[in-house]
Each structure stands twice: as structure tokens, then as C-alpha cells.
Design an enzyme around this catalytic site. Structure first.
Site, PDB file in Angstrom:
ATOM      1  N   ASP A  47      44.043  69.418  64.633  1.00  0.00           N
ATOM      2  CA  ASP A  47      43.068  68.425  64.169  1.00  0.00           C
ATOM      3  C   ASP A  47      42.044  68.136  65.277  1.00  0.00           C
ATOM      4  O   ASP A  47      41.062  67.419  65.056  1.00  0.00           O
ATOM      5  CB  ASP A  47      43.739  67.141  63.657  1.00  0.00           C
ATOM      6  CG  ASP A  47      44.501  66.402  64.727  1.00  0.00           C
ATOM      7  OD1 ASP A  47      44.650  66.933  65.847  1.00  0.00           O
ATOM      8  OD2 ASP A  47      44.976  65.278  64.450  1.00  0.00           O
ATOM      9  N   SER A  48      42.244  68.746  66.447  1.00  0.00           N
ATOM     10  CA  SER A  48      41.209  68.710  67.494  1.00  0.00           C
ATOM     11  C   SER A  48      39.902  69.292  66.960  1.00  0.00           C
ATOM     12  O   SER A  48      38.846  69.091  67.559  1.00  0.00           O
ATOM     13  CB  SER A  48      41.675  69.481  68.735  1.00  0.00           C
ATOM     14  OG  SER A  48      42.134  70.771  68.375  1.00  0.00           O
ATOM     15  N   ASP A  86      47.798  71.575  61.325  1.00  0.00           N
ATOM     16  CA  ASP A  86      48.043  70.256  61.921  1.00  0.00           C
ATOM     17  C   ASP A  86      47.811  69.167  60.879  1.00  0.00           C
ATOM     18  O   ASP A  86      46.707  69.047  60.336  1.00  0.00           O
ATOM     19  CB  ASP A  86      47.048  70.077  63.086  1.00  0.00           C
ATOM     20  CG  ASP A  86      47.564  69.160  64.160  1.00  0.00           C
ATOM     21  OD1 ASP A  86      48.720  68.702  64.070  1.00  0.00           O
ATOM     22  OD2 ASP A  86      46.806  68.912  65.116  1.00  0.00           O
ATOM     23  N   LYS A 116      52.367  70.930  61.727  1.00  0.00           N
ATOM     24  CA  LYS A 116      52.680  70.136  62.917  1.00  0.00           C
ATOM     25  C   LYS A 116      52.346  68.679  62.612  1.00  0.00           C
ATOM     26  O   LYS A 116      51.388  68.401  61.912  1.00  0.00           O
ATOM     27  CB  LYS A 116      51.867  70.605  64.125  1.00  0.00           C
ATOM     28  CG  LYS A 116      52.069  69.730  65.372  1.00  0.00           C
ATOM     29  CD  LYS A 116      51.433  70.323  66.604  1.00  0.00           C
ATOM     30  CE  LYS A 116      49.987  69.957  66.810  1.00  0.00           C
ATOM     31  NZ  LYS A 116      49.708  68.500  66.890  1.00  0.00           N
ATOM     32  N   GLU A 118      52.480  64.545  64.575  1.00  0.00           N
ATOM     33  CA  GLU A 118      52.634  63.797  65.824  1.00  0.00           C
ATOM     34  C   GLU A 118      53.626  62.653  65.668  1.00  0.00           C
ATOM     35  O   GLU A 118      53.697  62.039  64.606  1.00  0.00           O
ATOM     36  CB  GLU A 118      51.274  63.221  66.259  1.00  0.00           C
ATOM     37  CG  GLU A 118      50.246  64.268  66.601  1.00  0.00           C
ATOM     38  CD  GLU A 118      48.920  63.650  67.080  1.00  0.00           C
ATOM     39  OE1 GLU A 118      48.841  62.422  67.251  1.00  0.00           O
ATOM     40  OE2 GLU A 118      47.976  64.430  67.291  1.00  0.00           O
ATOM     41  N   GLU A 185      52.612  66.906  75.017  1.00  0.00           N
ATOM     42  CA  GLU A 185      51.264  66.740  75.580  1.00  0.00           C
ATOM     43  C   GLU A 185      51.274  65.648  76.653  1.00  0.00           C
ATOM     44  O   GLU A 185      51.732  64.517  76.409  1.00  0.00           O
ATOM     45  CB  GLU A 185      50.276  66.365  74.448  1.00  0.00           C
ATOM     46  CG  GLU A 185      48.852  66.162  74.956  1.00  0.00           C
ATOM     47  CD  GLU A 185      47.794  66.179  73.853  1.00  0.00           C
ATOM     48  OE1 GLU A 185      48.110  66.489  72.686  1.00  0.00           O
ATOM     49  OE2 GLU A 185      46.626  65.898  74.179  1.00  0.00           O
TER      50      GLU A 185
HETATM   51  O1  KIV Z   1      44.981  69.266  67.634  1.00  0.00           O
HETATM   52  C1  KIV Z   1      45.306  70.000  68.574  1.00  0.00           C
HETATM   53  O2  KIV Z   1      44.579  70.909  68.975  1.00  0.00           O
HETATM   54  C2  KIV Z   1      46.594  69.748  69.206  1.00  0.00           C
HETATM   55  C3  KIV Z   1      46.857  70.448  70.509  1.00  0.00           C
HETATM   56  C4  KIV Z   1      46.094  69.826  71.584  1.00  0.00           C
HETATM   57  C5  KIV Z   1      48.303  70.540  70.798  1.00  0.00           C
HETATM   58  O3  KIV Z   1      47.361  68.980  68.727  1.00  0.00           O
END
Ligand code: KIV
Length: 277
Positions: A47-48, A86, A116, A118, A185
Site C-alpha cells: 500500500d506504499s 497488501d 499481507k 499490519e 519494519e
Molecule cells: O506497503 C509496503 O510497501 C510495505 C513494505 C514497506 C513492507 O508494507
């Protein structure tokens, strides 16, 4: 010969046999193609993307539809890397049903291999439910950007004994809940090494030292395409921004000077046909 598609079993084998796992983010067809062709084990459609591709000021505004759109493009490019989608903020927090439905979209619509999410121990029931639905889950502890406000900012987590113990507890609870891998992280290297030693599933570090089972970086940080800020844990392998800008400036001046397009970029018509127009 084409590299074989990465599997959960192969990722686990790498952990067991002490082979490092490589992971990188990618968000679109061209970047995913390069990452896949470079032989990277795992692509995270993180989600970055909200910050490095969509221009948001954090990952919080990213929507499910935006994630699915980008995951689909990545899927079309990838031959062998394992693809993790994500789950964005608030796509798995409201209820277990919401979490399973959204995780399912990553698998059914976007063709990701896993998702993924969090969070620490508090997310174990959600992980358990998604895994029970048949979807592999990668957990993410330490600095969790979606809830950075609750952590009072983008800070290293686990810097005192109490907070470090909390990270160890979270990692164990998430493994117990069925996560196949854990991203850590911004955790001190000794704490990350301790977690890596105590878990049977692979750990992937980003700002968590060299003793994790693997490492992940954001594509745009690694290739120098994100200039707003660079966290301490980033290693920039190439700085593409100035190279690209230079090419764009040359294009502008070629067009303005009418030196582009040249004959080699131009289609022609026979003079006898032209005379009949
Ligand atoms: O969103 C992302 O790119 C991430 C990584 C920094 C692990 O969660």
C-alpha cells in the site's frame, strides 16, 4: 530455462536451510516485469503505492479498488515471483467477514498468491480466519504505517525491554494464528534476530537488521524514483530521477528545435501518390 513459480513450501525451505529470501515492492506492469526478471522471490504490491505512485501523503487513503487495480497489472507481468497483495487500512478492521471478503478479492480478482496485513497480537484472530478461508497471510509488525498515529509517529518499535517483548509476543501469536511469513519494519536488529531465531516461519526485515530470513525494500526507493524523503534503512542502488529528467529535457529541446522527429522516425508516401491528394 524459465525460473519456476515461487511457492510457500520453497519460501519455508529457504528459511529452514538458511537461504536468504528476496522481496521487493512493485505496483505496475513494467516494474513487476523487471523485478520478476531479476529473480526476486516475492513481489509485494504494497500500500506504499499510495505514497510512491499515487502521491498521497500516507498509506491511509489507499482503497481496495486501487490495490486491486495495481495487483492485476503486476499479475499480468509476473512469471515466477510469489505475489503478495497488501490489504489497505480499514479493509480488515471492521469485522472478520469484511476481512475475509477483501482478502478474497486479492486472490479471486487480482490473482495474488497471498495477502499481507499490519498489526500485532490483536490481529491474530483476523489472520486465523483468513487462513481458515484458504488464503495465505503475511503479517507485518513493528512500525505499522497504517496506524502510525497510534504509535505517535514513524518510530522504531521495540527499543525498550517492554516494547521488545511485545514485538516478540506479537510475532509468536501471528505464527500461531497461521501466518506463513512476517514482515518486521523498524525493529532493532537484536530484537529482530531474536524473533527470527524463535519462529519457524520466515521473517522479512525492512529496517530490522541483517539477521532476518529475508529483506524487502520499496522499488521506488531502491531505484531513486521517490524524492520526498529517504528512510535510514533504504539503500539506493541507482538514482533514476535525474537520468529520466535529463532525457525529458532533451526531448523538449529536440521538439522545440525541430530536430525530433528525424527521418528515421517518420513515415513517407510515394511522390506520385502524394501528387494525387
Ligand atoms: O506497503 C509496503 O510497501 C510495505 C513494505 C514497506 C513492507 O508494507
Amino acid at each position: 530455462m524459465d525460473k519456476k513459480k515461487m511457492t510457500l513450501a520453497e519460501l519455508q525451505r529457504k528459511k529452514t536451510q538458511g537461504e536468504k529470501i528476496t522481496m521487493l515492492t512493485a505496483y505496475d506492469y513494467p516494474s513487476a516485469r523487471l523485478v520478476d526478471e531479476a529473480g526476486i522471490d516475492v513481489i509485494l504490491v504494497g500500500d506504499s503505492l499510495g505514497m510512491v505512485v499515487l502521491g498521497y501523503d500516507s498509506t491511509v487513503p489507499v482503497t481496495m479498488d486501487e490495490m486491486i487495480h495495481h495487483c492485476k497489472a503486476v499479475y499480468r507481468a509476473v512469471k515466477s515471483s510469489f505475489i503478495i497483495g497488501d490489504m489497505p487500512f480499514m479493509s480488515y478492521h471492521a469485522s472478520i467477514t469484511q476481512a475475509i471478503e477483501n482478502a478474497g478479492r486479492f486472490i479471486k480478482e487480482a490473482r495474488c498468491d497471498a495477502v499481507k496485513l499490519e498489526g500485532g497480537s490483536e490481529m491474530a484472530p483476523v489472520v486465523k480466519a483468513i487462513v481458515k478461508a484458504g488464503i495465505p497471510v503475511c503479517a507485518h509488525i513493528g512500525l505499522t504505517p497504517q496506524t502510525a498515529t497510534m504509535l505517535s509517529g514513524f518510530k522504531v518499535q521495540g527499543k525498550n525491554a517492554d516494547s521488545a517483548r511485545k514485538q516478540v509476543r506479537s510475532a509468536k501469536d501471528l505464527e500461531e494464528a497461521g501466518a506463513f511469513m512476517i514482515v518486521m519494519e523498524c525493529i532493532p536488529d537484536l530484537v529482530a534476530a531474536r524473533i527470527t531465531g524463535e519462529l519457524t516461519i520466515p521473517t522479512i526485515g525492512i529496517g530490522a537488521g541483517k539477521d532476518c530470513d529475508g529483506q524487502v525494500l520499496v522499488y521506488h526507493d531502491l531505484v531513486g524514483l521517490f524524492e520526498r524523503f529517504t528512510p535510514k534503512f533504504v539503500k539506493q542502488y541507482v538514482n533514476l530521477s535525474p537520468l529520466i529528467k535529463e532525457a525529458l529535457i532533451r526531448y523538449k529541446s529536440d521538439v522545440e528545435a525541430a530536430t525530433f522527429p528525424g527521418l528515421e522516425h517518420t513515415f513517407s508516401i510515394a511522390p506520385e501518390e502524394a501528387s494525387k491528394i
